[in-house]
Design an enzyme around this catalytic site. Structure first.
Site, mmCIF file in Angstrom:
data_model
loop_
_atom_site.group_PDB
_atom_site.id
_atom_site.type_symbol
_atom_site.label_atom_id
_atom_site.label_comp_id
_atom_site.label_asym_id
_atom_site.label_seq_id
_atom_site.Cartn_x
_atom_site.Cartn_y
_atom_site.Cartn_z
ATOM 1 N N MET A 266 -6.248 18.202 7.538
ATOM 2 C CA MET A 266 -4.874 18.101 7.060
ATOM 3 C C MET A 266 -4.119 16.939 7.683
ATOM 4 S SD MET A 266 -1.777 20.916 7.061
ATOM 5 C CE MET A 266 -2.674 22.082 6.057
ATOM 6 N N LYS B 238 7.895 5.260 -12.532
ATOM 7 C CA LYS B 238 7.838 6.714 -12.399
ATOM 8 C C LYS B 238 7.131 7.100 -11.097
ATOM 9 C CE LYS B 238 3.591 7.007 -15.144
ATOM 10 N NZ LYS B 238 2.914 7.618 -16.295
ATOM 11 N N TYR C 50 -14.384 19.779 11.303
ATOM 12 C CA TYR C 50 -14.613 21.048 10.615
ATOM 13 C C TYR C 50 -15.976 21.063 9.917
ATOM 14 C CZ TYR C 50 -9.727 22.560 11.061
ATOM 15 O OH TYR C 50 -8.506 22.970 11.534
ATOM 16 N N ARG D 281 -1.370 13.822 -26.853
ATOM 17 C CA ARG D 281 -0.708 14.208 -25.609
ATOM 18 C C ARG D 281 0.789 14.371 -25.868
ATOM 19 N NH1 ARG D 281 -1.082 10.676 -20.083
ATOM 20 N NH2 ARG D 281 0.343 9.400 -21.308
#
EC number: 5.1.1.1
Length: 350
Positions: free
Chosen positions: A292, A35, A244, A130
């Site tokens: 990013m 998956k 940053y 679940r």
């Protein structure tokens, strides 16, 4: 190349699957979980390599992933869909011969009305709360389901990566009680369950993360390498800050490399000022924030400018990166970015 390179060793992947197949024991079928696009590595290539290794039953999360795997493998191998038979999936399940693991009475009704006589499995809730039919629901429909001849009955362990957790035995007991006398193949264990021992193996196991080189399979061969090209380097003077928010300030003169990777490529911001990149066995601490598209690392100790720095390498596997990020290896793997150039090793014909 201006993007990172993700190297995937398909032969190591196959070795890990074969090791977990041996651990599952004689008479137990070992499937493979592919998956999330093969845990971020490329579901088509991964599935073909595992099929070459001997896997004949594959597990995906949703029907759309099943379509990718069917396209890669062609007819024959069984592809089971954990989410079951969702609204709108009927044509895809029928046309591609997928096997939904039905999770509710609603899904059972949808499948029997939409695809009568077509293969299906059942998922039971043995305590994880679940997915799956709860014990009372299962008791109410059990005879109807068994008369329709499901191909598999499964449940999922919540705490298999903690061998001494009492939930493991509780779920094992619940699963046995719900499935006693069913005369249908049963499956309870993913990688962690395989490692818990034969009591948890039943007829089919479903290893996932261990196949890809991660915990809880501590003996797995590494499958993934990840390298980032250096775009620019600079000397940073004492008292100057980086990135940053100025979250890192140099205490003395340092040489800093800026590399092409960031949180858009799956590098968690929590790696900022905590993890390391590597070059030929030497660690290069990440300094400043992961942004990013860019990461900065201290390369002073290298004494030269490297062409690239590694995040995943022999010195630092996916679980070590996960520990630095405060998460788990599964999240690191499945977050791997689409910008990487993927380089496959081995797996002839995969």
């Amino acid at each position: 190349m201006a993007t990172g390179t993700l190297t995937i060793d398909l032969d190591a992947l196959a070795r890990n699957w074969k090791a977990l197949d041996r651990a599952s024991g004689a008479g137990v079928e070992t499937g493979a979980v592919v998956k999330a696009d093969g845990y971020g590595l490329g579901g088509d290539r991964v599935a073909r390599a595992l099929a070459q290794a001997g896997a004949r039953r594959f597990f995906v999360a949703v029907a759309e992933e099943g379509a990718q795997i069917r396209n890669a493998l062609g007819p024959g191998p069984q592809i089971c869909v954990f989410s079951g038979h969702m609204p709108g999936d009927t044509d895809m399940i029928g046309d591609l011969d997928l096997v939904p693991m039905l999770n509710s009475v609603e899904q059972l009704t949808r499948h029997m009305e939409g695809l009568p006589g077509r293969p299906f499995g059942i998922q039971l809730d043995s305590g994880m709360n679940r997915l799956g039919l709860e014990p009372a629901e299962w008791a109410a429909v059990r005879d109807i389901v068994l008369a329709a001849k499901p191909v598999l009955i499964m449940s999922h362990l919540a705490c298999a990566d903690e061998p001494d957790h009492p939930a493991n035995l509780q779920q094992l007991t619940a699963f046995r009680e719900m499935t006693e006398g069913c005369d249908v193949p049963r499956s309870l264990s993913a990688t962690g369950g395989v490692l818990l021992g034969p009591d948890y193996h039943f007829d089919v196991t479903r290893p996932g993360m261990g196949v890809y080189g991660g915990m809880p399979f501590a003996e797995a061969d590494p499958v993934v390498g990840l390298s980032f090209p250096v775009i620019q380097t600079r000397e940073v003077e004492p008292g100057e800050s980086i990135g940053y928010g100025y979250t890192h300030t140099a205490g003395d003169r340092r040489v800093v490399a800026t590399v092409a990777a960031g949180y858009a490529d799956g590098l968690h911001r929590t790696l900022s000022n905590r993890s390391k990149l590597w070059f030929e066995g030497t660690p290069c601490p990440i300094v400043g924030r992961v942004s990013m598209d860019l990461v900065t690392a201290d390369i002073t100790d290298l004494g030269r400018i490297p062409p690239a720095l590694d995040l995943l390498c022999p010195e630092q596997g996916v679980d070590a990166v996960a520990d630095s990020a405060g998460t788990i290896g599964y999240e690191i793997m499945t977050a791997l970015g689409r910008r990487y150039a993927r380089r496959f090793l081995g797996g002839a014909g995969a």
